[in-house]
Design a protein around this motif. Structure first.
Motif, PDB file in Angstrom:
ATOM      1  N   LEU A 139       0.842  -1.344  -0.049  1.00 51.79           N
ATOM      2  CA  LEU A 139       0.084  -0.090  -0.021  1.00 51.79           C
ATOM      3  C   LEU A 139       0.885   1.467  -0.122  1.00 51.79           C
ATOM      4  O   LEU A 139       1.644   1.574   0.908  1.00 51.79           O
ATOM      5  N   LEU A 140       0.660   2.066  -1.014  1.00 52.64           N
ATOM      6  CA  LEU A 140       1.391   3.266  -0.861  1.00 52.64           C
ATOM      7  C   LEU A 140       0.522   4.493  -0.387  1.00 52.64           C
ATOM      8  O   LEU A 140      -0.638   4.413  -0.765  1.00 52.64           O
ATOM      9  N   THR A 141       0.968   5.255   0.445  1.00 52.86           N
ATOM     10  CA  THR A 141       0.183   6.253   0.977  1.00 52.86           C
ATOM     11  C   THR A 141       1.025   7.492   0.909  1.00 52.86           C
ATOM     12  O   THR A 141       2.344   7.399   0.682  1.00 52.86           O
ATOM     13  N   GLY A 142       0.425   8.504   1.119  1.00 54.50           N
ATOM     14  CA  GLY A 142       1.077   9.990   1.197  1.00 54.50           C
ATOM     15  C   GLY A 142       0.081  11.156   0.834  1.00 54.50           C
ATOM     16  O   GLY A 142      -0.955  10.913   0.459  1.00 54.50           O
ATOM     17  N   GLU A 143       0.482  12.036   0.851  1.00 50.97           N
ATOM     18  CA  GLU A 143      -0.200  13.454   0.856  1.00 50.97           C
ATOM     19  C   GLU A 143      -0.601  13.459  -0.677  1.00 50.97           C
ATOM     20  O   GLU A 143      -0.009  12.916  -1.499  1.00 50.97           O
ATOM     21  N   SER A 144      -1.765  14.258  -1.133  1.00 45.53           N
ATOM     22  CA  SER A 144      -2.231  14.358  -2.605  1.00 45.53           C
ATOM     23  C   SER A 144      -0.933  15.220  -3.166  1.00 45.53           C
ATOM     24  O   SER A 144      -0.395  16.266  -2.492  1.00 45.53           O
ATOM     25  N   GLY A 145      -0.459  14.646  -4.310  1.00 46.67           N
ATOM     26  CA  GLY A 145       0.587  15.042  -4.940  1.00 46.67           C
ATOM     27  C   GLY A 145       1.981  14.789  -4.232  1.00 46.67           C
ATOM     28  O   GLY A 145       3.254  15.289  -5.052  1.00 46.67           O
ATOM     29  N   SER A 146       2.279  13.835  -3.672  1.00 48.43           N
ATOM     30  CA  SER A 146       3.355  13.371  -3.159  1.00 48.43           C
ATOM     31  C   SER A 146       4.201  12.255  -4.185  1.00 48.43           C
ATOM     32  O   SER A 146       5.393  12.486  -4.060  1.00 48.43           O
ATOM     33  N   GLY A 147       3.425  11.821  -4.987  1.00 48.00           N
ATOM     34  CA  GLY A 147       4.109  11.322  -6.024  1.00 48.00           C
ATOM     35  C   GLY A 147       3.726   9.717  -6.145  1.00 48.00           C
ATOM     36  O   GLY A 147       4.253   8.824  -6.594  1.00 48.00           O
ATOM     37  N   LYS A 148       2.600   9.410  -5.581  1.00 50.77           N
ATOM     38  CA  LYS A 148       2.005   7.612  -5.438  1.00 50.77           C
ATOM     39  C   LYS A 148       1.850   7.626  -6.785  1.00 50.77           C
ATOM     40  O   LYS A 148       2.268   6.268  -7.269  1.00 50.77           O
ATOM     41  N   SER A 149       1.082   8.059  -7.602  1.00 53.80           N
ATOM     42  CA  SER A 149       0.732   7.780  -9.040  1.00 53.80           C
ATOM     43  C   SER A 149       1.984   7.625  -9.953  1.00 53.80           C
ATOM     44  O   SER A 149       2.017   6.811 -10.629  1.00 53.80           O
ATOM     45  N   LEU A 150       2.751   8.633  -9.619  1.00 57.45           N
ATOM     46  CA  LEU A 150       4.401   8.795 -10.289  1.00 57.45           C
ATOM     47  C   LEU A 150       4.999   7.151  -9.919  1.00 57.45           C
ATOM     48  O   LEU A 150       5.556   6.669 -10.779  1.00 57.45           O
ATOM     49  N   TRP A 151       5.064   6.899  -8.785  1.00 56.14           N
ATOM     50  CA  TRP A 151       5.859   5.433  -8.261  1.00 56.14           C
ATOM     51  C   TRP A 151       5.126   4.467  -9.177  1.00 56.14           C
ATOM     52  O   TRP A 151       5.788   3.405  -9.465  1.00 56.14           O
ATOM     53  N   LEU A 152       3.687   4.460  -9.355  1.00 55.47           N
ATOM     54  CA  LEU A 152       3.215   3.364 -10.159  1.00 55.47           C
ATOM     55  C   LEU A 152       3.650   3.281 -11.492  1.00 55.47           C
ATOM     56  O   LEU A 152       3.894   2.342 -11.983  1.00 55.47           O
ATOM     57  N   HIS A 153       3.760   4.694 -12.034  1.00 55.07           N
ATOM     58  CA  HIS A 153       4.147   4.643 -13.396  1.00 55.07           C
ATOM     59  C   HIS A 153       5.807   4.088 -13.531  1.00 55.07           C
ATOM     60  O   HIS A 153       6.263   3.449 -14.492  1.00 55.07           O
ATOM     61  N   ARG A 154       6.486   4.274 -12.519  1.00 58.22           N
ATOM     62  CA  ARG A 154       7.700   3.737 -12.394  1.00 58.22           C
ATOM     63  C   ARG A 154       7.612   2.444 -12.164  1.00 58.22           C
ATOM     64  O   ARG A 154       8.580   1.630 -13.015  1.00 58.22           O
ATOM     65  N   PHE A 155       6.902   1.741 -11.590  1.00 62.65           N
ATOM     66  CA  PHE A 155       6.957   0.402 -11.379  1.00 62.65           C
ATOM     67  C   PHE A 155       6.528  -0.308 -12.599  1.00 62.65           C
ATOM     68  O   PHE A 155       6.664  -1.407 -12.661  1.00 62.65           O
ATOM     69  N   ALA A 156       5.818   0.322 -13.270  1.00 58.44           N
ATOM     70  CA  ALA A 156       5.406  -0.227 -14.801  1.00 58.44           C
ATOM     71  C   ALA A 156       6.164   0.156 -15.835  1.00 58.44           C
ATOM     72  O   ALA A 156       6.019  -0.164 -17.010  1.00 58.44           O
ATOM     73  N   ALA A 157       7.324   0.518 -15.345  1.00 60.59           N
ATOM     74  CA  ALA A 157       8.545   1.089 -16.700  1.00 60.59           C
ATOM     75  C   ALA A 157       7.923   2.148 -17.521  1.00 60.59           C
ATOM     76  O   ALA A 157       8.313   2.114 -18.523  1.00 60.59           O
TER      77      ALA A 157
END
Length: 199
Positions: A19-37
């Motif tokens: 589970l990725l948590t964090g404030e809005s705009g912290s980069g959670k979706s960006l890390w998903l994009h990184r995990f997806a290459a």
């Protein structure tokens, strides 16, 4: 899944929900994009699963988007999209049943499905593809607490049975806390997640 820099190593194992948590705009979706290459990692950071680079894995990603963008004209086509080996009609029917969609026929137009049916169909397709890694961006944020709990329970059960790593980025992280194997907090877009920390 092993994420590391020169100081920290984070390890996600088959069958786990991270589970990725964090404030809005912290980069959670960006890390998903990184995990997806789909996006570059921060400098001096590495990411691999079972010794394979992430672009060699079977990965499926789902964003919280409504209405959904469907690639098939029927539920059957949607389930089969992108598969190298085409499942039998019985396997497709079983996949629907596994995700609580037994009342829906294979020739149903996916545009006719409501939001929770659409989410469950997308999840059925992901697990039918035998994905090594499933990435979910706010999948249950728009659902009622009861519906979210039911979907989360099913994801936890299926990920364990399939030995699939599921990474979830979620603003309503409390819904997932009891089912998550690990919590990684995102504090900044280019900072490595911090393990074991919730908001």
């Amino acid at each position: 899944m092993k994420l590391a820099d020169s100081k920290v190593t984070l390890q996600g194992r088959s069958g786990e929900i991270i589970l990725l948590t964090g404030e809005s705009g912290s980069g959670k979706s960006l890390w998903l994009h990184r995990f997806a290459a789909l996006a570059d990692l921060p400098k001096n950071t590495s990411l691999a699963t079972n010794g394979l680079s992430m672009d060699k894995l079977t990965t499926r990603m789902l964003f919280d988007r409504w209405p959904c963008v469907w690639l098939g004209q029927t539920v059957a086509q949607e389930l089969m999209f992108g598969l190298n080996v085409q499942p039998t009609p019985q396997q497709l029917t079983n996949a629907l049943s596994d995700w609580g969609l037994s009342a829906i026929s294979l020739d149903t137009d996916p545009h006719s499905l409501n939001r929770i049916q659409s989410l469950r169909l997308s999840l059925a397709a992901m697990f039918l593809a035998e994905a090594d890694l499933i990435l979910l961006d706010n999948p249950t944020a728009a659902l009622s607490q009861a519906d979210a709990h039911a979907v989360i329970t099913d994801i936890a059960n299926k990920s364990g049975q399939a030995n699939t790593i599921v990474v979830v980025a979620c603003n309503r992280w409390q819904d997932w806390r009891s089912s998550a194997s690990q919590i990684w907090r995102i504090t900044a877009p280019d900072a490595l997640p911090q393990a074991g920390i919730s908001d």
